[in-house]
Design an enzyme around this catalytic site. Sequence first.
Site, short mmCIF file in Angstrom:
data_model
loop_
_atom_site.label_atom_id
_atom_site.label_comp_id
_atom_site.label_asym_id
_atom_site.label_seq_id
_atom_site.Cartn_x
_atom_site.Cartn_y
_atom_site.Cartn_z
N LYS A 54 0.85 -1.20 0.00
CA LYS A 54 0.00 0.00 0.00
C LYS A 54 0.87 1.24 0.00
CE LYS A 54 -3.72 -2.41 2.33
NZ LYS A 54 -4.29 -2.83 3.61
N GLN A 98 -4.60 -1.50 9.68
CA GLN A 98 -4.39 -2.85 9.14
C GLN A 98 -4.92 -3.89 10.13
OE1 GLN A 98 -3.09 -3.61 6.00
NE2 GLN A 98 -3.80 -5.65 6.54
N ASP A 121 -11.42 2.55 3.35
CA ASP A 121 -11.71 1.12 3.20
C ASP A 121 -13.20 0.90 2.90
OD1 ASP A 121 -9.69 -0.71 3.24
OD2 ASP A 121 -9.51 -0.77 5.42
#
Length: 302
Positions: A54, A98, A121
């Site tokens: 990422k 995460q 997200d």
Amino acid sequence: MTAKLIKGTEIRDEILKELKVEVDKIKEEHGVVPGLVTILVGEDPASISYVTSKIRTAQNLGYKEIQDNQSVEIKEEELLSLIDKYNKDDSIHGILVQLPLPKHIDEKKILNAIDPDKDVDGFHPVNVGRLMIGGGEVKFLPCTPAGIQELIVRSGMEIEGAEVVVVGRSNIVGKPIANILLQKAKGANATVTVAHTRTKDLAFHCKRADILVVAAGVPGLVKPEWIKPGACVIDVGVNRVGEKISEKTGKKIAILKGDVDFDEAKEIAGYITPVPGGVGPMTITMLMRNTLRSLKFHLGIA
Ligand code: NAD
């Protein structure tokens, strides 16, 4: 018949190029770049690997990228105040925590503390609700399902009016992709069926599908004879079925298989995604798109 291969890696590169053009233009006109913070708690190797990809992608696009690594010992209140800090930071447009988090931390509480307008997200209940309502309400689509929609659209398969069957009803893939494809919107307007473990006749439903999205996590679940000739098959499943030695690195790597038997299915389907190299590369790409979108909302140009 041999299906047209939907190559996620090529579509990813195409989209990243488009994003870079937009990022450069916004930087020139507004003097700002998208800001993304990734919070990593502990040292789980798989999480480190995801976060590293990422970060690399964000950096290549010219984003402001903060990697905030925290000890596995961090207390829930400390993590909550860290999120609060980034919620208030105007240079940060996307906050990513995460998962998984250590057992002593309530994941739901942490994810729900993220400002929904920075929830790139797309899993915050507010964003799930916005997607349910649809239209102008939608802010961030969850990344893997958004990537699936892009793959179908860019393959040239018509979605409007298509019979879509989604196998799997998870909050991460099955439910959101069903919701996305039934929206009254471009790249949607499908008739959607969602099948799951209690579905009585899975074969019957799969056979009707013009577009079959399989996200069950069961290798070989969908049999080739369940595929309608010419259908678009999106195999989301990523199943480790063994190990092999990589020709490139000489190191042991996992053998990955999807939920569909690719070799046989490609002779029947019209379009198909490979595993790996299909849906997989799209998730981070869509995360980048959401972060840019968040900046555009912030600037009032979305
Ligand atoms: P999950 O386990 O949360 O959900 C699986 C769903 O499939 C469940 O709703 C279940 O009802 C359904 N299912 C399972 N077995 C079934 C069966 N025999 N018949 C009918 N339905 C069945 O999984 P998930 O998080 O949605 O992920 C699904 C797969 O997609 C996994 O292999 C995962 O690794 C993969 N995945 C890939 C990406 C990516 O490529 N970027 C992202 C997310 C998930």
